[in-house]
Design a protein around this motif. Structure first.
Motif, PDB file in Angstrom:
ATOM      1  N   ILE A  34     -12.653  -6.147  11.093  1.00  0.00           N
ATOM      2  CA  ILE A  34     -11.715  -5.163  10.570  1.00  0.00           C
ATOM      3  C   ILE A  34     -12.316  -3.777  10.758  1.00  0.00           C
ATOM      4  O   ILE A  34     -13.409  -3.485  10.305  1.00  0.00           O
ATOM      5  N   ASP A  35     -11.577  -2.938  11.429  1.00  0.00           N
ATOM      6  CA  ASP A  35     -11.991  -1.564  11.673  1.00  0.00           C
ATOM      7  C   ASP A  35     -11.258  -0.662  10.688  1.00  0.00           C
ATOM      8  O   ASP A  35     -10.031  -0.683  10.635  1.00  0.00           O
ATOM      9  N   PRO A  36     -11.969   0.115   9.887  1.00  0.00           N
ATOM     10  CA  PRO A  36     -11.290   0.985   8.922  1.00  0.00           C
ATOM     11  C   PRO A  36     -10.389   2.030   9.578  1.00  0.00           C
ATOM     12  O   PRO A  36      -9.529   2.614   8.928  1.00  0.00           O
ATOM     13  N   GLU A  93       0.783   0.043  -5.412  1.00  0.00           N
ATOM     14  CA  GLU A  93      -0.371   0.031  -4.516  1.00  0.00           C
ATOM     15  C   GLU A  93      -0.822  -1.408  -4.317  1.00  0.00           C
ATOM     16  O   GLU A  93      -0.767  -2.219  -5.233  1.00  0.00           O
ATOM     17  N   ILE A  94      -1.279  -1.724  -3.113  1.00  0.00           N
ATOM     18  CA  ILE A  94      -1.800  -3.053  -2.833  1.00  0.00           C
ATOM     19  C   ILE A  94      -3.304  -3.060  -3.110  1.00  0.00           C
ATOM     20  O   ILE A  94      -3.996  -2.062  -2.850  1.00  0.00           O
ATOM     21  N   ASP A  95      -3.773  -4.152  -3.642  1.00  0.00           N
ATOM     22  CA  ASP A  95      -5.194  -4.345  -3.874  1.00  0.00           C
ATOM     23  C   ASP A  95      -5.907  -4.321  -2.522  1.00  0.00           C
ATOM     24  O   ASP A  95      -5.449  -4.936  -1.564  1.00  0.00           O
ATOM     25  N   SER A  96      -7.026  -3.622  -2.412  1.00  0.00           N
ATOM     26  CA  SER A  96      -7.712  -3.488  -1.117  1.00  0.00           C
ATOM     27  C   SER A  96      -8.189  -4.829  -0.575  1.00  0.00           C
ATOM     28  O   SER A  96      -8.188  -5.038   0.642  1.00  0.00           O
ATOM     29  N   ASP A  97      -8.579  -5.771  -1.469  1.00  0.00           N
ATOM     30  CA  ASP A  97      -8.992  -7.093  -0.999  1.00  0.00           C
ATOM     31  C   ASP A  97      -7.821  -7.857  -0.387  1.00  0.00           C
ATOM     32  O   ASP A  97      -7.971  -8.526   0.640  1.00  0.00           O
ATOM     33  N   LYS A  98      -6.636  -7.765  -0.997  1.00  0.00           N
ATOM     34  CA  LYS A  98      -5.450  -8.434  -0.446  1.00  0.00           C
ATOM     35  C   LYS A  98      -5.065  -7.819   0.892  1.00  0.00           C
ATOM     36  O   LYS A  98      -4.688  -8.524   1.820  1.00  0.00           O
ATOM     37  N   LYS A  99      -5.155  -6.499   0.971  1.00  0.00           N
ATOM     38  CA  LYS A  99      -4.814  -5.826   2.221  1.00  0.00           C
ATOM     39  C   LYS A  99      -5.792  -6.232   3.326  1.00  0.00           C
ATOM     40  O   LYS A  99      -5.376  -6.530   4.447  1.00  0.00           O
ATOM     41  N   THR A 100      -7.059  -6.270   3.013  1.00  0.00           N
ATOM     42  CA  THR A 100      -8.070  -6.663   3.992  1.00  0.00           C
ATOM     43  C   THR A 100      -7.846  -8.100   4.446  1.00  0.00           C
ATOM     44  O   THR A 100      -7.919  -8.399   5.644  1.00  0.00           O
ATOM     45  N   LYS A 101      -7.549  -8.989   3.508  1.00  0.00           N
ATOM     46  CA  LYS A 101      -7.294 -10.390   3.856  1.00  0.00           C
ATOM     47  C   LYS A 101      -6.074 -10.507   4.764  1.00  0.00           C
ATOM     48  O   LYS A 101      -6.088 -11.238   5.752  1.00  0.00           O
ATOM     49  N   LEU A 102      -5.027  -9.774   4.445  1.00  0.00           N
ATOM     50  CA  LEU A 102      -3.797  -9.819   5.230  1.00  0.00           C
ATOM     51  C   LEU A 102      -4.030  -9.278   6.644  1.00  0.00           C
ATOM     52  O   LEU A 102      -3.602  -9.882   7.629  1.00  0.00           O
ATOM     53  N   ILE A 103      -4.734  -8.171   6.757  1.00  0.00           N
ATOM     54  CA  ILE A 103      -5.033  -7.597   8.071  1.00  0.00           C
ATOM     55  C   ILE A 103      -5.920  -8.551   8.867  1.00  0.00           C
ATOM     56  O   ILE A 103      -5.738  -8.720  10.076  1.00  0.00           O
ATOM     57  N   ALA A 104      -6.886  -9.184   8.191  1.00  0.00           N
ATOM     58  CA  ALA A 104      -7.748 -10.153   8.874  1.00  0.00           C
ATOM     59  C   ALA A 104      -6.928 -11.326   9.405  1.00  0.00           C
ATOM     60  O   ALA A 104      -7.156 -11.798  10.519  1.00  0.00           O
ATOM     61  N   ILE A 106      -3.880 -11.273  10.337  1.00  0.00           N
ATOM     62  CA  ILE A 106      -3.086 -10.798  11.465  1.00  0.00           C
ATOM     63  C   ILE A 106      -3.970 -10.566  12.692  1.00  0.00           C
ATOM     64  O   ILE A 106      -3.640 -10.982  13.797  1.00  0.00           O
ATOM     65  N   LYS A 107      -5.108  -9.935  12.485  1.00  0.00           N
ATOM     66  CA  LYS A 107      -5.959  -9.549  13.609  1.00  0.00           C
ATOM     67  C   LYS A 107      -6.777 -10.721  14.156  1.00  0.00           C
ATOM     68  O   LYS A 107      -6.867 -10.898  15.358  1.00  0.00           O
ATOM     69  N   ILE A 135       5.221  -5.948  12.333  1.00  0.00           N
ATOM     70  CA  ILE A 135       3.855  -5.461  12.164  1.00  0.00           C
ATOM     71  C   ILE A 135       3.571  -4.414  13.228  1.00  0.00           C
ATOM     72  O   ILE A 135       3.738  -4.656  14.421  1.00  0.00           O
ATOM     73  N   SER A 136       3.159  -3.266  12.761  1.00  0.00           N
ATOM     74  CA  SER A 136       2.731  -2.194  13.646  1.00  0.00           C
ATOM     75  C   SER A 136       1.210  -2.104  13.507  1.00  0.00           C
ATOM     76  O   SER A 136       0.696  -1.789  12.439  1.00  0.00           O
ATOM     77  N   TYR A 137       0.513  -2.434  14.587  1.00  0.00           N
ATOM     78  CA  TYR A 137      -0.952  -2.488  14.556  1.00  0.00           C
ATOM     79  C   TYR A 137      -1.474  -1.598  15.686  1.00  0.00           C
ATOM     80  O   TYR A 137      -1.379  -1.962  16.860  1.00  0.00           O
ATOM     81  N   ASN A 138      -1.995  -0.446  15.331  1.00  0.00           N
ATOM     82  CA  ASN A 138      -2.492   0.521  16.313  1.00  0.00           C
ATOM     83  C   ASN A 138      -1.460   0.763  17.412  1.00  0.00           C
ATOM     84  O   ASN A 138      -1.755   0.645  18.602  1.00  0.00           O
ATOM     85  N   GLU A 139      -0.258   1.060  17.018  1.00  0.00           N
ATOM     86  CA  GLU A 139       0.864   1.381  17.895  1.00  0.00           C
ATOM     87  C   GLU A 139       1.420   0.187  18.664  1.00  0.00           C
ATOM     88  O   GLU A 139       2.345   0.346  19.445  1.00  0.00           O
TER      89      GLU A 139
END
Length: 176
Positions: A34-36, A93-104, A106-107, A135-139
């Motif tokens: 995961i890249d911030p 607001e979404i919890d940062s851990d949930k957001k990180t898990k969701l992005i992981a 997807i990615k 999902i929009s991921y880096n355009e």
């Protein structure tokens, strides 16, 4: 007496089975990639559809639609639409851990590479839930639509189901 060669030959498949099973028992998705600086926005829709008959023709009509938008900064926007008119809007607001898990999810799982397929709805089904995610991921944008599993004979890919479960849990938390 059993010959040692038979014992060795019998243990080889067991060793391979253990080597295959051990990685499958770890359901945790790695978040190391995961890249911030990634820009991710997710729009999840849940349509409660019913078949409406007009005599000769039929069409599907959304009785209720739930829309969840997760912005890159962690803002959640929830909209409930009943029969075409918005009735509820919430911002959270979404919890940062949930957001990180969701992005992981997807990615790391190749979710963005899943091709769009149409799912055929069973003829006898008149009420069902249809999901959609954009999902929009880096355009790069990927958009998928799928019905609940009971409404189709086709298999919904497990990664789609996992993302659906994660997004449903976020929906449940914001509805309260």
């Amino acid at each position: 007496m059993v010959k040692p060669i038979l014992i060795i030959a019998g243990t080889i498949p067991i060793i391979f089975a253990v080597l295959l099973i051990v990685p499958l028992t770890n359901p945790e998705i790695p978040i190391t990639a995961i890249d911030p600086n990634d820009i991710v926005e997710i729009e999840f829709t849940k349509h409660h559809l019913t078949s409406v008959s007009f005599g000769i023709t039929e069409r599907l009509s959304a009785q209720q639609t739930e829309i969840l938008v997760i912005k890159n900064d962690g803002e959640l926007q929830y909209t409930l639409v009943n029969e075409g008119s918005p009735s509820t809007e919430k911002i959270s607001e979404i919890d940062s851990d949930k957001k990180t898990k969701l992005i992981a999810m997807i990615k790391e799982t190749g979710f963005m590479a899943i091709p769009f397929d149409s799912f055929v709805i069973k003829d006898e089904i008149s009420d069902f839930v249809k999901y959609g995610v954009k999902i929009s991921y880096n355009e790069k944008i990927n958009q998928l639509f799928w019905p609940e599993q009971e409404a189709t004979d086709q298999l919904i890919p497990p990664i789609i189901t996992e993302v659906e479960i994660e997004l449903e849990s976020i929906l449940d938390s914001i509805r309260e």
